[in-house]
Design an enzyme around this catalytic site. Structure first.
Site, PDB file in Angstrom:
ATOM      1  N   THR A  84       0.833  -1.200   0.000  1.00  0.00           N
ATOM      2  CA  THR A  84       0.000   0.000   0.000  1.00  0.00           C
ATOM      3  C   THR A  84       0.866   1.247   0.000  1.00  0.00           C
ATOM      4  O   THR A  84       1.959   1.250   0.584  1.00  0.00           O
ATOM      5  CB  THR A  84      -0.948   0.038   1.212  1.00  0.00           C
ATOM      6  OG1 THR A  84      -1.783   1.199   1.109  1.00  0.00           O
ATOM      7  CG2 THR A  84      -0.216   0.101   2.547  1.00  0.00           C
ATOM      8  N   ASN A  99      -0.737   3.929   1.064  1.00  0.00           N
ATOM      9  CA  ASN A  99      -1.540   4.704   2.010  1.00  0.00           C
ATOM     10  C   ASN A  99      -0.834   4.694   3.373  1.00  0.00           C
ATOM     11  O   ASN A  99      -0.722   3.658   4.038  1.00  0.00           O
ATOM     12  CB  ASN A  99      -2.936   4.046   2.095  1.00  0.00           C
ATOM     13  CG  ASN A  99      -3.862   4.738   3.069  1.00  0.00           C
ATOM     14  OD1 ASN A  99      -3.446   5.171   4.154  1.00  0.00           O
ATOM     15  ND2 ASN A  99      -5.131   4.836   2.717  1.00  0.00           N
ATOM     16  N   LYS A 144      -2.851   3.405   6.490  1.00  0.00           N
ATOM     17  CA  LYS A 144      -2.969   1.940   6.572  1.00  0.00           C
ATOM     18  C   LYS A 144      -1.643   1.330   7.037  1.00  0.00           C
ATOM     19  O   LYS A 144      -1.613   0.484   7.931  1.00  0.00           O
ATOM     20  CB  LYS A 144      -3.276   1.355   5.191  1.00  0.00           C
ATOM     21  CG  LYS A 144      -4.694   1.479   4.730  1.00  0.00           C
ATOM     22  CD  LYS A 144      -4.810   0.678   3.432  1.00  0.00           C
ATOM     23  CE  LYS A 144      -6.118   0.886   2.728  1.00  0.00           C
ATOM     24  NZ  LYS A 144      -6.178   0.159   1.450  1.00  0.00           N
ATOM     25  N   ASP A 191      -7.765  -4.011   0.913  1.00  0.00           N
ATOM     26  CA  ASP A 191      -8.741  -3.163   0.256  1.00  0.00           C
ATOM     27  C   ASP A 191      -9.851  -2.922   1.257  1.00  0.00           C
ATOM     28  O   ASP A 191     -10.378  -3.858   1.865  1.00  0.00           O
ATOM     29  CB  ASP A 191      -9.292  -3.780  -1.030  1.00  0.00           C
ATOM     30  CG  ASP A 191      -9.842  -2.681  -1.919  1.00  0.00           C
ATOM     31  OD1 ASP A 191      -9.041  -1.847  -2.398  1.00  0.00           O
ATOM     32  OD2 ASP A 191     -11.062  -2.608  -2.106  1.00  0.00           O
ATOM     33  N   PHE A 212      -7.263   8.496   9.775  1.00  0.00           N
ATOM     34  CA  PHE A 212      -7.166   8.941   8.379  1.00  0.00           C
ATOM     35  C   PHE A 212      -8.524   8.724   7.709  1.00  0.00           C
ATOM     36  O   PHE A 212      -9.462   8.200   8.323  1.00  0.00           O
ATOM     37  CB  PHE A 212      -6.035   8.191   7.639  1.00  0.00           C
ATOM     38  CG  PHE A 212      -6.319   6.729   7.400  1.00  0.00           C
ATOM     39  CD1 PHE A 212      -6.092   5.785   8.387  1.00  0.00           C
ATOM     40  CD2 PHE A 212      -6.830   6.287   6.178  1.00  0.00           C
ATOM     41  CE1 PHE A 212      -6.361   4.435   8.175  1.00  0.00           C
ATOM     42  CE2 PHE A 212      -7.093   4.944   5.946  1.00  0.00           C
ATOM     43  CZ  PHE A 212      -6.854   4.014   6.956  1.00  0.00           C
TER      44      PHE A 212
END
Ligand code: IMP
Length: 196
Positions: free
Chosen positions: A9, A11, A14, A71, A153
């Site tokens: 990821t 992100n 995460k 996901d 987030f």
């Protein structure tokens, strides 16, 4: 046992949660950036599983460690499980999360059903030719009438977690990691890693 895992990821939110939960168990978590990998596969699957697999496979081709891809998304029940697998794209289309929060408030209007849940689907690939394994977690709650706090987030600032009776926007990392969809999916993955 190999305790190195690449979390597929880009992100940061995460990634931070995976490190917080798995590092104390002795796992070394590599991000794509740690491995100098620039890979951003198109998530055009029709489900969390399909998208998680797309990401895990793209990264497993590039690294020698087991890969896990996450996901996830927010499903607002009165909006027909929207934004769901499009959670990240919806925020982008709105021009950022603050605008997405407002758009959600508009769409909900004075609907009394503000129930929602976060979903997290992990796809774990031991290597590129291994069978993909899936681990899932849900976190039930409600959409707040206005944002509260700036912890976490994504949609955390408008989410009230039912089980913790706590707004994720003011929750500590430890609190969120005790109740979140991601923590629940990771707990199942950990069980698998411990007995394999
Ligand atoms: P993905 O990278 O396609 O899985 O996008 C997941 C998106 O769902 C994130 O970018 C957030 O918008 C939302 N999301 C998933 N998990 C969380 C969470 O724990 N808190 C807040 N938003 C989340």
């Amino acid at each position: 046992m190999n305790k190195e895992i690449c979390v597929a990821t880009n992100n940061k939110g995460k990634l931070k949660e995976y490190r917080e939960i798995l590092a104390p168990m002795g796992y070394v978590i590599y991000s794509p950036a740690d491995l100098n990998i620039d890979c951003d596969p198109t998530e055009d699957g029709a489900s969390y599983r399909e998208n998680a697999f797309i990401k895990a496979k793209a990264f497993a081709k590039l690294v020698k460690f087991p890969v896990l891809a996450d996901d996830s998304g927010l499903e607002i029940h009165a909006l027909g499980a929207f934004p769901g697998i499009h959670s990240s794209r919806f925020a982008e289309e709105c021009g950022g999360y603050p605008n997405a929060y407002e758009e959600i408030q508009k769409r909900l209007g004075d609907n009394t059903d503000r129930s929602a849940h976060f979903n997290c689907t992990i796809c774990y690939l031991e290597n590129i030719s291994a069978k993909p394994l899936y681990f899932e977690g849900q976190c039930p709650g409600t959409i707040l009438k206005q944002r509260h706090g700036d912890h976490g987030f994504g949609y955390d600032p408008i989410f009230h977690c039912e089980e913790a009776d706590l707004d994720f926007g003011i929750a500590s990392e430890e609190e969120k990691n005790r109740f979140s969809h991601r923590a629940k999916a990771i707990a199942k993955l950990r069980l698998f890693l411990a007995i394999r």
